[in-house]
Design a protein around this motif. Structure first.
Motif, mmCIF file in Angstrom:
data_model
loop_
_atom_site.group_PDB
_atom_site.id
_atom_site.type_symbol
_atom_site.label_atom_id
_atom_site.label_comp_id
_atom_site.label_asym_id
_atom_site.label_seq_id
_atom_site.Cartn_x
_atom_site.Cartn_y
_atom_site.Cartn_z
ATOM 1 N N ILE A 146 0.817 -1.216 0.000
ATOM 2 C CA ILE A 146 0.000 0.000 0.000
ATOM 3 C C ILE A 146 0.846 1.259 0.000
ATOM 4 N N GLY A 147 2.143 1.137 0.318
ATOM 5 C CA GLY A 147 3.077 2.220 0.086
ATOM 6 C C GLY A 147 3.276 3.210 1.207
ATOM 7 N N GLN A 148 2.297 3.458 2.073
ATOM 8 C CA GLN A 148 2.435 4.539 3.040
ATOM 9 C C GLN A 148 2.777 4.075 4.451
ATOM 10 N N ALA A 149 2.475 2.853 4.820
ATOM 11 C CA ALA A 149 2.706 2.472 6.205
ATOM 12 C C ALA A 149 3.202 1.044 6.357
ATOM 13 N N GLU A 150 4.019 0.617 5.405
ATOM 14 C CA GLU A 150 4.446 -0.785 5.426
ATOM 15 C C GLU A 150 5.687 -0.984 6.275
ATOM 16 N N VAL A 151 5.607 -0.573 7.541
ATOM 17 C CA VAL A 151 6.752 -0.696 8.422
ATOM 18 C C VAL A 151 6.550 -1.755 9.493
ATOM 19 N N ASP A 152 5.343 -2.275 9.635
ATOM 20 C CA ASP A 152 5.084 -3.298 10.649
ATOM 21 C C ASP A 152 5.938 -4.537 10.434
ATOM 22 N N ILE A 153 6.264 -4.826 9.196
ATOM 23 C CA ILE A 153 7.001 -6.047 8.876
ATOM 24 C C ILE A 153 8.362 -6.077 9.563
ATOM 25 N N ALA A 154 8.939 -4.900 9.830
ATOM 26 C CA ALA A 154 10.272 -4.842 10.420
ATOM 27 C C ALA A 154 10.319 -5.504 11.793
#
Length: 311
Positions: A146-154
Motif C-alpha cells: 500500500i506504500g504509506q505504512a508498510e513498516v510493521d514487517i520490520a
C-alpha cells in the motif's frame, strides 16, 4: 493424530487448517499457537515489502526457486487486500507463484489484511510461527504494497527486504512512507532498466538509507539474475543479527499486545454505550449538552475496572 501432531509432522494440509483456525480467532487457535511455539525458532523469516508494482510477487517466486535448489522447505505468506464482501484475501494464492503449487516442499497461503494500515494481517505472526513449527526452514512474508505504512514487517521478520524499481520515483515515495528506515537489504529490481544504476547511486546518497548501512542487491526477477546473491545476503544478515532481532520481536510483541488490548476495550466500551439503558442515556445526555464527554469517559473507565459501585 491431533492437529498439532500432523502439523509437527510437516503435513501441509495440517498447516493450512491450523492457519485457518488462527484466522477465525478464539481460544482453540491461541492454544495451538502456544503449543506449537515450543517447536519453533529455527526458520529464517524474511519480510518482502515495497511500493506497488515493483515486482515483489515475481521476486518472491524467484527467491523460492533459488531456495529450493538449496533443498530448503519454503512457506510463503502473501498478505493481500481484504474483499469488502467476504472479508477474505482479495487476490487469493498468487498467480506468479503458480510454478510452485505442485511442489510439496513449498507452502503458499494468502492472508487478508483486513484493513491493517501496516500492510500486515493480524494472523501473520502466528502463521509464521506455525510454519516454523511445521519444519519449513524459510518463511517469506510478502506485504500488501500500500506504500504509506508498510513498516510493521520490520518487527515481525529476521530480515526486512525493501524492493524498489528504477524509473518510478520510488526513492521519494519510499522516504515519505518511512520505508528507508527499515531495510536490512534493499533490492533494485528490474536491473536491466537503463536507469537501474542511477537508482543505486541515488539510494547511496540518501542520508536515511546510509544510516542503515544496508546492502543493495540488483535483481531481475523475471530472469533470476541476482536472486542467488540476494539469498546469500539474507542468510548472512540473519546470522549476524540474530540477537538484535530477538529484541526487536519483543518490541513488536509489545505493540501487538497493546493493539489487541485496545481493540478488546473498544468492543467492551461500545457494548456499554449501546447495550444498556444507562449507556444509551449517557449518550443522549452528552448529545443534549447535559453531560460532558469527560465525565462519561470516567464512568466507562470505572465500569471497566470494576469501580463503578464506588462512584
Amino acid at each position: 493424530m491431533t492437529l498439532l501432531g500432523t502439523l509437527l509432522a510437516g503435513e501441509p494440509r495440517a498447516l493450512a487448517r491450523a492457519i485457518s483456525l488462527v484466522e477465525r480467532g478464539g481460544p482453540a487457535g491461541e492454544k495451538l499457537v502456544v503449543q506449537a511455539s515450543a517447536h519453533a525458532g529455527t526458520a529464517a523469516i524474511t519480510g518482502i515489502t515495497g511500493p506497488p508494482g515493483v515486482g515483489k510477487s515475481t521476486l518472491v517466486g524467484a527467491l523460492v526457486r533459488e531456495l529450493r535448489t538449496r533443498d530448503d522447505r519454503v512457506a510463503v505468506l502473501s498478505v493481500d487486500p481484504t474483499s469488502p464482501f467476504t472479508g477474505g484475501a482479495l487476490l487469493g494464492d498468487r498467480i506468479r507463484l503458480a510454478d510452485h503449487f505442485l511442489d510439496e516442499a513449498v507452502f503458499i497461503r494468502s492472508l487478508a489484511s483486513r484493513g491493517s494500515l501496516g500492510g500486515l494481517a493480524a494472523a501473520v505472526r502466528p502463521a509464521a510461527l506455525l510454519a516454523d513449527a511445521a519444519g519449513y526452514s524459510h518463511v517469506l512474508i510478502e506485504t500488501v504494497g500500500i506504500g504509506q505504512a508498510e513498516v510493521d514487517i520490520a518487527g515481525q521478520a529476521d530480515t526486512t527486504v525493501v524492493v524498489l524499481m528504477p524509473g518510478a520515483g520510488d526513492t521519494l515515495q519510499a522516504i515519505k512512507a518511512g520505508l528507508m528506515e527499515i531495510p536490512d537489504v534493499l533490492v533494485v529490481n528490474k536491473a536491466d532498466h537503463p536507469r537501474a544504476d542511477d537508482l543505486v547511486r541515488e539510494l547511496r546518497r540518501t542520508a536515511r538509507f546510509r544510516a542503515r548501512n544496508a546492502p543493495i542487491v540488483k535483481t531481475n526477477a523475471l530472469t533470476g539474475d541476482g536472486v542467488a546473491e540476494l539469498a546469500d545476503v539474507i542468510a548472512g544478515h540473519r546470522s549476524r543479527e540474530h540477537g538484535r532481532r530477538t529484541a526487536g520481536r519483543q518490541t513488536a510483541a509489545q505493540r501487538e499486545i497493546v493493539r489487541l488490548a485496545m481493540d478488546g476495550l473498544r468492543v467492551r466500551i461500545e457494548r456499554l454505550l449501546h447495550g444498556g439503558d444507562e449507556g444509551r442515556a449517557a449518550l443522549e445526555a452528552v448529545a443534549a449538552g447535559h453531560r460532558t464527554p469527560e465525565s462519561t469517559a470516567r464512568w466507562l473507565i470505572a465500569e471497566l475496572t470494576g469501580e463503578g459501585g464506588n462512584r
